[in-house]
Write an enzyme that holds these catalytic residues in place. Structure first.
Site, short mmCIF file in Angstrom:
data_model
loop_
_atom_site.label_atom_id
_atom_site.label_comp_id
_atom_site.label_asym_id
_atom_site.label_seq_id
_atom_site.Cartn_x
_atom_site.Cartn_y
_atom_site.Cartn_z
N HIS A 204 0.85 -1.19 0.00
CA HIS A 204 0.00 0.00 0.00
C HIS A 204 0.89 1.25 0.00
CE1 HIS A 204 -4.01 -1.84 1.66
NE2 HIS A 204 -3.55 -2.47 0.59
N GLU B 264 0.88 3.86 1.84
CA GLU B 264 1.37 4.29 3.16
C GLU B 264 2.56 3.44 3.63
OE1 GLU B 264 -1.71 3.42 2.21
OE2 GLU B 264 -3.21 4.13 3.63
N CYS C 164 -6.07 1.69 5.82
CA CYS C 164 -6.72 0.43 6.27
C CYS C 164 -6.13 0.02 7.62
CB CYS C 164 -6.51 -0.66 5.23
SG CYS C 164 -4.82 -1.31 5.19
N CYS D 284 -2.30 -0.51 7.52
CA CYS D 284 -1.55 0.75 7.47
C CYS D 284 -1.71 1.52 8.77
CB CYS D 284 -2.00 1.57 6.27
SG CYS D 284 -1.57 0.77 4.71
#
Lengths: 147, 147
Positions: free
Chosen positions: B55, B57, B85, B88
């Site tokens: 992801h 992040e 999410c 993260c």
């Protein structure tokens, strides 16, 4: 083909945790198994890599997906010596991994403290395999650290 | 030194999201800022890297820690186009990042759905910056995907 037990695979995860211990990392180890074979081995490397995301489970998920050539791991089992944290629980959710088996519980940072539904609904969860060995290694590490 | 606004930095995160869009990835982008300077830029690469952990992040946290030469990021701000999410959110907890600023909310997978206390107690949270632009980009992506 010889079928290995959960204890066998958790012992392999413990060997990874011991490597972490020797390298001055919080001793957590993981292996991922597919069709009774280990396809990824990893240990916590947050200190060495200077990266809070480098938990054993994260490295193992990335390695297993790379080996499988697939993002999702529904036919895989993760063996990890300590209960995964929220970050790792979230990653395991995305991976749709078939089974998560951990050793020692982590009452402070374990994903179950937050919400036990964090894993994918299809993921099976099994706990406490070789928990004592994992705890002893962690306790030894923190005892040494405090000295 | 010119001081940039939150909108300026979020717009830089949106540029990252647009790169993801062009590459067929769910369009989420992030930047990490330290002392009014961008030290990490990243976009979602789960498809390209075949890795559910990739992801925006996560990549940004790893890059920022690498840049800073430090695991913890208390003086940094993360700008991300979509609510992080659980994975993260968990990573942001470990990073002890100073501020998290996100654009669009994610009512399905956002970390706030689970437990808003997932971030580090010292982390400031700000939401809704350029949310509409982020949502439009995501909607366009999923509309295109369904065709």
């Amino acid at each position: 083909m010889e079928l290995f037990s959960d204890e066998y695979f958790m012992n392999e995860a413990l060997k990874q945790a011991r490597i972490a211990f020797e390298e001055g990392e919080i001793p957590v180890g993981a292996v991922i198994v597919s069709k009774n074979r280990i396809i990824a081995r990893a240990y916590n490397q947050t200190e060495k890599l200077n990266d809070v995301t480098a938990h054993a489970e994260m490295i193992a998920i990335t390695a297993a997906a790379n080996y499988m050539g697939a993002k999702y791991l529904p036919d895989c089992k993760l063996y990890v010596t300590l209960e995964p944290c929220t970050m790792c629980g979230g990653a395991l959710f995305w991976s749709q991994i078939g089974t998560v088996i951990f050793g020692a519980s982590d009452p402070k940072r374990g994903f179950r403290q937050l919400d036990s539904s964090i894993l994918h609904p299809k993921t099976q969860l099994q706990t406490g395999v070789l928990a004592q060995q994992s705890e002893e290694l962690l306790n030894e590490f923190f005892k040494k650290l405090r000295k």
